[in-house]
Design an enzyme around this catalytic site. Structure first.
Site, PDB file in Angstrom:
ATOM      1  N   TYR B 442      45.718  15.699  37.368  1.00  0.00           N
ATOM      2  CA  TYR B 442      44.279  15.956  37.121  1.00  0.00           C
ATOM      3  C   TYR B 442      44.001  16.391  35.688  1.00  0.00           C
ATOM      4  O   TYR B 442      44.902  16.781  34.974  1.00  0.00           O
ATOM      5  CB  TYR B 442      43.652  16.853  38.180  1.00  0.00           C
ATOM      6  CG  TYR B 442      44.085  18.284  38.371  1.00  0.00           C
ATOM      7  CD1 TYR B 442      44.828  18.996  37.461  1.00  0.00           C
ATOM      8  CD2 TYR B 442      43.674  18.954  39.538  1.00  0.00           C
ATOM      9  CE1 TYR B 442      45.155  20.322  37.686  1.00  0.00           C
ATOM     10  CE2 TYR B 442      44.006  20.280  39.764  1.00  0.00           C
ATOM     11  CZ  TYR B 442      44.745  20.952  38.824  1.00  0.00           C
ATOM     12  OH  TYR B 442      45.060  22.254  39.047  1.00  0.00           O
ATOM     13  N   GLU B 443      42.766  16.259  35.286  1.00  0.00           N
ATOM     14  CA  GLU B 443      42.370  16.448  33.871  1.00  0.00           C
ATOM     15  C   GLU B 443      43.125  15.499  32.944  1.00  0.00           C
ATOM     16  O   GLU B 443      43.370  15.833  31.786  1.00  0.00           O
ATOM     17  CB  GLU B 443      42.560  17.901  33.419  1.00  0.00           C
ATOM     18  CG  GLU B 443      41.882  18.939  34.276  1.00  0.00           C
ATOM     19  CD  GLU B 443      40.375  18.781  34.380  1.00  0.00           C
ATOM     20  OE1 GLU B 443      39.798  18.093  33.528  1.00  0.00           O
ATOM     21  OE2 GLU B 443      39.799  19.325  35.335  1.00  0.00           O
ATOM     22  N   GLY B 444      43.437  14.318  33.441  1.00  0.00           N
ATOM     23  CA  GLY B 444      44.136  13.327  32.621  1.00  0.00           C
ATOM     24  C   GLY B 444      45.620  13.343  32.879  1.00  0.00           C
ATOM     25  O   GLY B 444      46.289  14.341  32.627  1.00  0.00           O
TER      26      GLY B 444
END
Lengths: 609, 609
Positions: B442-444
């Site tokens: 998550y968040e890239g």
């Protein structure tokens, strides 16, 4: 996406890498030629894909529960197990004399890998039954063989291994379960065992427990352990089931993965049965030699757990690849008119190729080991038997440790390829990640395997097996070098890379072996501090060697009757492995060679407070 | 075993490695001197250890459920969150003007790491609130700031990021949520967002959603995305809560880990609220510049997720170490009268030392990055601000990618140290393994971070930041070499090892940077095929550099006022890291440099079929 048995890879590995043709040339396997092998593989593919694989997620979501000592398995498991016994899968590699089919263990390596890939939790039950059969065949009394082996081979009854107690895990010297001899020659067992896989279930009518316990006058430590057969139901003289024995499931563990494999706490001598106080058992072999017999079973189980790692890796890879081909997201890095399937993105290719390469490398090692195992039993020449026995013994801890450690990496990458979807349980990628996590632990942790590789498998023979492998690998490097020189331009760079990297890797392997041999006497802690790196680099090198051999076969796909598409893929895998995986060998070897400095500095830190 | 905040390590890192003294010398932080820093750290330790940590397993076992759009959190979470707001923890690093404490972000890195270590699922809520505060401070209208920031800073309301839709994950160009302008200047939003962390819950009275959506006339792709503030409850002019807005939780995901963090599917415009059809929102900044603003929030969140990785690693390491000191099993390999605690076995030491080394290396990188972030905002000299901004920007993907990938290895080793116990959920080691698995996604994902590191952070400045880091590292290697020459015998081998291995590693790092710079133009796929290895080797080198600096400080423990025991441990960690972790750099660099050959051979395989 459903599981597909990797038939083509098995056929390639068997024909070109594992040495199976040599095995099939033996008179004992006169009936087992490649057409039979192929037919069995195809039947097994159908069974594992259609019957077993659909149970995998069901079992994860509906783990069995224990109520009043009774463990009820999911209905789908009962159906699959019925198919399993009817198909005769339990008996595949067991002697025809006992109702088995007497086929090579190498073939069973393939059929069990598919079973593990389809549902590892399900297939632990047959795996343990295999171990009990093997232990009884080699060490059981005639009466034990007559009573138990045929129903076990038929899959009518199942087996378990009872080693662990809460204070005795890796250290079996601490086992306290007691065995009291009775006047009729049987024993009564009292104690508590934990982590007993399929210790209780309702898939089969009887469960045959092999139990490590201690008689009253036994010496302390592992030399005072004896092995007993303790059936859930006593068996009458005519083979029918008799009284309920005094062995009971107290509870099941709540585990990270393999949810549907019932991991039991078993109580021996809880006085709930029909036989009074104490579970009735019979001695296997002689008193105080239990660990020796249990090791037979454990060795088989260790190899099998290694194959589990390959199966889980294969399943995780297939799932991730299918998702990556389907999921469209972002344009290509080199430019594209529209978003592309993520399989086209370089890092997704890196992850999938890593998964594929590790899986296929581990499979080649395991299949070659299985053939060595067969040869060590079946070859008429004692010298050949002995050489292959030494090779197999060397490879067992590698197959167990390396394949399972690889399955952690592969199943983790499998989650990563799925992105956010990978973290959602419904997707199924997370289950492989959870299921795999036990594989480096049970049947001996990776450290236990590594200590075995260092101690019994490298030091004891002065590194003989390792050095002979190194010589063989160097021979292959020469072949690859020659092939590179004459290869087509599209293959030349690949072969060059394989030769270069395998050469660097085998030198690092040789340094590691030498370090073990040199330092064991004066610096034993330094050697054992590097035992896991030693095991892992051994696996990486051996995998690179087999893949290099595969690349050589694929260089002449037509001549070797290998499908061109398969050959291109295999060659790509071999090159990828050489370029990205083999460099790990030097890193591990380098770390290992610092053992003394590291042990020294750690001994002064506060770790042990 | 309960979590203990690693106060000593934070204090050491802040004083000796991160550059915090330089920051505290600025007039703006005149009130924030080391005694205040220490006091805050101690208070934070008490809060995270006593209030938050006990909620971790509760939340794992009793995940919140969604009923009729309402998500009810565990009672213990509500209590902990009340303590959190009362303690003013949300406002720690936010401006005093809005009710915050205006303390350095570097300090917040420590306090949030402890929060993540204590319960990562709990702490996602404050993390997202931080991001919303930052985005609104930098891009919000005055009215938005007046309405939202103070309650957010106080922890009275919480925030969320709404980016992902089922067809738009890593690729935000595919976002389809619509925003219709209304005559009063507001917008009505319609669409469905998935994976919205704390998208619905009952910890706070209002939830402020930042939502990426598209106006009717917006250009396609990411350049047509606008950012909107959509509160769960509209806010009246006096700050009191008004009508229920038309944003609803449809369901929560069933996840592998962070069970108690409610991951919501949010429906905008489902007509269930008190405002009619469409969720009412206000535009942040200008239309079609939404992604730019969202990146502010994302950058903060990426750094924070990196710190989560460190927190989870710390917690997993502490748990494993406590178990290893307690669990007695087998005699020592060098011989011992009785079985010993497993922490004395060489491989257990290897695992624990690896866990500790990776955790501390990642922490040093993150704290130094946080100080650079503070300097880039607060330093009076524009040149210093710019240099530190470039450094911080370079480090954000490394902190995110490297720390979280390390947390996968560390949490996996944490299970392994526990043996069979690690696989049992009650033990707690498995929860870290499950929780950590989302951090690299998550968040890239790590690939997204790596592409950022290659593209925006290395190629765009011609490698300037990377090359300046390399020069600094080489300077430290010289210092270590000089120190080795004059060191006490017990330290000499260690310093020599650090100098040698860091030297090899930095050369490999330099080759990797050069490869990126050289090949980007003609061979972009080859470069991106190695982007994750590039990120990882960068992290390994930077970690080794900070630990080498730590070893130098510890060589003169007395002179530097470092506790002798702590200094010995830190030195051991630095040497261990150099000997066993740094060799990975060369392996990764070597793999990366083969990018072209690998891309070529893979392009001919059937991967993409």
């Amino acid at each position: 996406m459903t599981f597909r048995a990797p038939l083509e890879d098995f056929q390639f590995v068997f024909k070109h890498l594992s040495g199976l043709p040599q095995l099939l040339a033996l008179p004992v396997f006169a009936e087992a030629q490649f057409d039979l092998i192929d037919a069995v593989l195809e039947e097994n593919a159908k069974f594992t894909e259609e019957v077993v694989a659909p149970t995998n997620r069901i079992g994860d979501c509906q783990p069995p529960v224990c109520q009043n000592g009774i463990v009820t398995m999911p209905v789908s498991f009962k159906q699959a197990f019925e198919h399993f016994t009817q198909g005769g899968w339990q008996g595949l590699r067991h002697p025809q004399q006992w109702g088995g089919q007497g086929l090579p263990r190498a073939l069973a390596t393939a059929t069990t890998e598919n079973l593990y890939a389809a549902n590892v939790a399900f297939s632990l039950c047959p795996m343990l039954t295999d171990g009990v059969i093997e232990a009884l065949l080699l060490s059981g009394t005639d009466a034990q063989k007559q009573t138990y082996i045929e129903p076990l081979v038929a899959g009518k009854w199942t087996g378990t291994m009872n080693l662990t107690e809460s204070q005795a895990g890796s250290d079996l010297s601490m086992v306290t379960t007691r065995a009291q001899p009775q006047s009729d020659g049987t024993y009564r067992l009292f104690g508590q065992k934990i982590y007993i896989t399929y210790g209780e279930h309702d898939l089969a009518e009887n469960i045959i427990h092999l139990v490590l316990a201690r008689t009253a006058d036994a010496p302390p430590g592992v030399k005072g352990l004896s092995l007993f057969v303790v059936p859930k139901y006593l068996v009458n003289a005519d083979g029918s089931l008799g009284q309920r024995n005094d062995v009971w499931c107290a509870s099941l563990e709540h585990k990270l993965g393999i949810h549907s494999s019932p991991t039991a706490v078993l109580l021996f001598g809880d006085q709930k049965g029909e036989v009074g106080a104490g579970a009735i058992g019979t001695l296997v072999g002689q008193e105080n030699r239990g660990l020796e017999y249990m090791f037979i079973m454990m060795n088989a189980a260790r190899f099998a757990v290694g194959v589990q790692g390959i199966g889980v890796s294969e399943a995780a890879t297939q799932k991730a690849l299918a998702y990556a081909r389907d999921r469209v997201q972002s344009r290509a890095i080199e430019g594209s008119a529209a978003p592309v399937a993520i399989v086209q993105h370089p890092d997704v290719q890196r992850m999938l190729s890593t998964m594929r390469a590790l899986t296929q490398a581990a499979r080649a090692i395991a299949c070659a080991a299985a053939v060595a195992d067969d040869l060590s039993v079946e070859h008429p020449d004692a010298q050949v038997r002995q050489t292959n026995k030494a090779l197999y013994d060397y490879l067992v801890p590698v197959v167990k440790g390396f394949s399972t450690e690889c399955s952690l990496e592969v199943s983790s990458l499998g989650v990563q390829v799925h992105g956010g979807m990978g973290f959602i349980e419904e997707t199924g990628a997370a289950q492989f990640y959870r299921d795999a996590r036990i594989l480096t632990i049970y049947e001996g942790t990776t450290a236990i395997q590594s200590n075995d590789l260092v101690g019994r498998k490298t030091l004891r023979d002065g590194g003989a097996v390792a050095l002979s492998l190194i010589a063989e690998i160097r021979h292959v490097i020469e072949q690859v070098g020659r092939t590179a020189a004459g290869a087509a331009p599209t293959q030349r760079a690949g072969f060059k890379l394989i030769a270069e990297q395998l050469s660097v890797a085998v030198d690092a392997y040789a340094r590691a072996v030498q370090y073990v041999l040199d330092q064991a006497k004066d610096n034993i802690r330094a050697v054992y501090a590097g035992s896991v790196p030693y095991l892992m680099l051994t696996g990486y090198v051996l995998g690179g060697w087999h893949l290099a051999r595969a690349a050589l076969v694929c260089a002449d796909a037509q001549g070797n009757a290998v499908d061109e598409g398969f050959a291109r893929d295999k060659f790509a895998t071999a090159v990828f492995y050489a370029g990205t995986i083999l460099p790990r060998v030097q890193a591990l070897s380098s770390a290992m060679l610092q053992g003394a400095t590291l042990d020294d500095v750690l001994s002064r830190s506060a770790l042990q407070q």
